[in-house]
Every structure is written in C-alpha cells, then in structure tokens.
Scaffold this motif. Structure first.
Motif, short mmCIF file in Angstrom:
data_model
loop_
_atom_site.label_atom_id
_atom_site.label_comp_id
_atom_site.label_asym_id
_atom_site.label_seq_id
_atom_site.Cartn_x
_atom_site.Cartn_y
_atom_site.Cartn_z
N UNK A 8 0.51 -1.55 -0.03
CA UNK A 8 -0.12 0.11 -0.03
C UNK A 8 0.67 1.32 0.23
N UNK A 9 1.97 1.21 1.08
CA UNK A 9 2.80 2.68 1.22
C UNK A 9 3.83 2.24 1.77
N UNK A 10 4.48 2.77 2.06
CA UNK A 10 6.26 2.52 2.39
C UNK A 10 6.92 4.06 2.24
N UNK A 11 7.29 3.19 4.25
CA UNK A 11 8.57 5.19 4.35
C UNK A 11 10.16 4.00 4.60
N UNK A 12 10.34 5.54 3.75
CA UNK A 12 11.93 4.90 4.12
C UNK A 12 12.61 6.17 5.12
N UNK A 13 12.65 7.58 4.80
CA UNK A 13 12.94 8.55 5.79
C UNK A 13 11.86 9.67 4.64
N UNK A 14 13.10 10.75 5.77
CA UNK A 14 12.28 12.13 4.81
C UNK A 14 10.17 12.70 5.88
N UNK A 15 9.84 13.00 4.93
CA UNK A 15 8.78 13.41 5.07
C UNK A 15 7.87 12.09 6.24
N UNK A 16 7.27 12.58 7.28
CA UNK A 16 6.87 11.80 7.87
C UNK A 16 5.40 11.04 7.47
N UNK A 17 5.00 11.86 6.68
CA UNK A 17 3.42 11.66 6.32
C UNK A 17 3.92 11.28 4.48
N UNK A 18 3.19 9.43 4.78
CA UNK A 18 3.18 8.82 3.25
C UNK A 18 2.06 8.87 1.87
N UNK A 19 1.75 8.78 1.46
CA UNK A 19 1.04 9.19 0.20
C UNK A 19 0.98 7.35 -0.65
N UNK A 20 -0.23 6.17 -0.17
CA UNK A 20 -0.29 5.65 -0.40
C UNK A 20 -1.52 5.00 -1.62
N UNK A 21 -1.80 3.80 -2.09
CA UNK A 21 -2.64 4.61 -3.29
C UNK A 21 -4.70 3.76 -2.48
N UNK A 22 -5.26 4.53 -3.50
CA UNK A 22 -6.43 4.50 -3.18
C UNK A 22 -6.84 5.18 -2.33
N UNK A 23 -6.11 6.42 -2.07
CA UNK A 23 -6.37 7.55 -0.57
C UNK A 23 -5.64 7.52 0.63
N UNK A 24 -5.10 6.13 0.60
CA UNK A 24 -4.32 5.73 2.47
C UNK A 24 -3.30 6.62 2.77
N UNK A 25 -2.96 7.08 3.40
CA UNK A 25 -2.01 7.85 3.73
C UNK A 25 -0.95 6.86 5.33
N UNK A 26 -0.05 7.48 5.62
CA UNK A 26 0.47 7.00 6.95
C UNK A 26 1.22 8.12 7.54
N UNK A 27 0.91 8.16 8.49
CA UNK A 27 2.20 9.13 9.30
C UNK A 27 3.70 8.31 10.06
N UNK A 28 4.40 8.15 10.21
CA UNK A 28 5.50 7.96 11.36
C UNK A 28 5.59 9.42 11.90
N UNK A 29 5.68 8.17 13.20
CA UNK A 29 5.91 9.14 14.21
C UNK A 29 7.09 8.68 14.81
N UNK A 30 8.79 9.57 15.17
CA UNK A 30 10.09 8.41 15.75
C UNK A 30 9.44 8.88 17.54
N UNK A 31 8.49 9.90 17.96
CA UNK A 31 8.70 9.80 19.34
C UNK A 31 7.53 8.26 20.03
N UNK A 32 7.13 8.81 19.28
CA UNK A 32 6.17 7.72 19.66
C UNK A 32 6.24 5.94 19.14
#
Lengths: 113, 110
Positions: free
Chosen positions: A47-71
């Motif tokens: 659906x989506x992936x995060x490697x680095x950079x902007x903590x909010x990443x967009x995926x397919x079909x309107x999905x998004x995810x947010x990376x939080x290092x503190x949490x």
C-alpha cells in the motif's frame, strides 16, 4: 531485533467514516516501514512505504500513513472508507543493511454499509 | 498486474502424501521467499533464497524443502504432509525490502 505490533485484531467502521489502523514498532534507529493489504483469496499488496523524509506518506486508494519517531508508530489512515476497503492490513518493518522484513499480526478491517 | 505466479491455487491431499507447489516471478528480483499463512492470517516466513543462498527458518520441519532451478523460480516440496500443514502458502520476491506476493496456494490435508 526489530518487531512490530498491531494492537487491533479487528476494526469495524461504517462506510464513509474515517479510519485509523495502529502500528507500533520496536527498533533503536529509524526503520523502513510498510503497510500491505490482503484482499480475500489474494496475496499481499504493498500500500505504501516509508524510508526517510516527510513523515506522512501517501499510498494508493487514498491511504496515507504517518511515521512518528517519538511514538515508534506508523499508523495508517483514510479519510473516507469504502466497502471495498474491507481486507486484512499488515504493518511491516525492515532495517537498513538488511533485507529481512518482519510482519505484524494483521488487522482485519470490516466496512459496514 | 500479477508478476508472481503460483500454481496450483488449491490442493487437497491426504496425510502422508507428497506435494509440490510452484512459484515463478517475472520481476527480475534476486530474492524469493515462501511464507505460511494460518487460518488467523498470521504470516510465518519459511525460506528465503538469494543467489543460491538458502536461509531457512529453524522452526520449519524438515519435511519442507525449497527447490530452485534459477532465480525466477522457487518451488516448495512437502515430503509427507501432516494435518497441521493445512494453510495458505504464499510465495514472494523482492529486489531489496519491498516484497511482491503471489496469490497463494491453499493446502488442505485430510
């Protein structure tokens, strides 16, 4: 070693409502993070992936995810779910310098009409 | 678009029989995997195969063995099936950490 936890085995939401599926990881540094979806009688799809950079990443079909290092989290969100979003969602984690991927236990999403 | 192909889709067999599942990927990836997915959808990695190097999950029973003719194919053989082998077997490939999965083979052991 890295690990990932999906605390909700099942989530039910009404069609048109917003969605958040939770994912917590355990790793000392910043990992690589993924969300996969598995529709009935199919394999997993990225659906989506995060490697680095902007903590909010967009995926397919309107999905998004947010990376939080503190949490130590990588929650999946969608503003308005559709009945076709009913599926099992897997969070996964990998780390730099390795190709090992660890999958969570999955969250089954049921979208009710 | 499917790029990881698995056959058969379903297989029903009896305890003690030998079965073999096929997997082919057309993505040009270097690494292939076999996963077992149980009825609760839990994923368990069984094998990974990269450049003729096989990494085996130590919890996998010895009756399971992967077979590869080239980097595009990784088959799975179960020498003598047991009831607990009933599951969906998923094949995947990756170039790095992004994995691409086939549709799976559902095995039922009677």
């Amino acid at each position: 070693a890295q690990s990932v936890t999906q605390p909700d085995a099942r989530v039910t939401v009404s069609e048109g409502a917003s969605l958040q599926l939770r994912c917590k990881y355990s790793y000392s540094a910043t990992p690589y993070l993924f969300w996969y979806v598995q529709y009935p009688r199919q394999g997993l799809q990225l659906l989506l992936k995060y490697y680095s950079g902007d903590p909010v990443v967009q995926g397919v079909n309107g999905f998004e995810a947010e990376f939080s290092k503190s949490n130590s989290s990588f929650h999946l969100r969608k503003a308005s779910v559709h009945w076709s979003d009913s599926a099992v969602y897997f969070c996964a984690v990998s780390t730099p310098n390795t190709d090992k991927v660890v999958f969570g236990t999955g969250t089954r999403l049921q979208v009710s009409p | 678009e499917t790029a990881v192909f698995q056959t058969p889709n379903y297989h029903v067999t009896q305890v003690g029989n030998e079965v073999s599942f096929n997997c082919k990927q057309t993505l040009g990836h270097d690494t292939m995997y076999w996963y077992k997915q149980d009825s609760k959808k839990l994923l368990k990695i069984m094998f990974s195969y990269n450049n003729k190097q096989l990494i085996v999950n130590e919890t996998v029973p010895r009756r399971f063995s992967p077979q590869s003719s080239d980097k595009a194919h990784l088959n799975l053989r179960i020498k003598s099936v047991e009831p607990e082998d009933s599951a969906v077997y998923l094949c995947a490939s990756s170039l790095w950490v992004e994995q691409y999965f086939g549709p799976g083979t559902r095995l039922t052991v009677l």
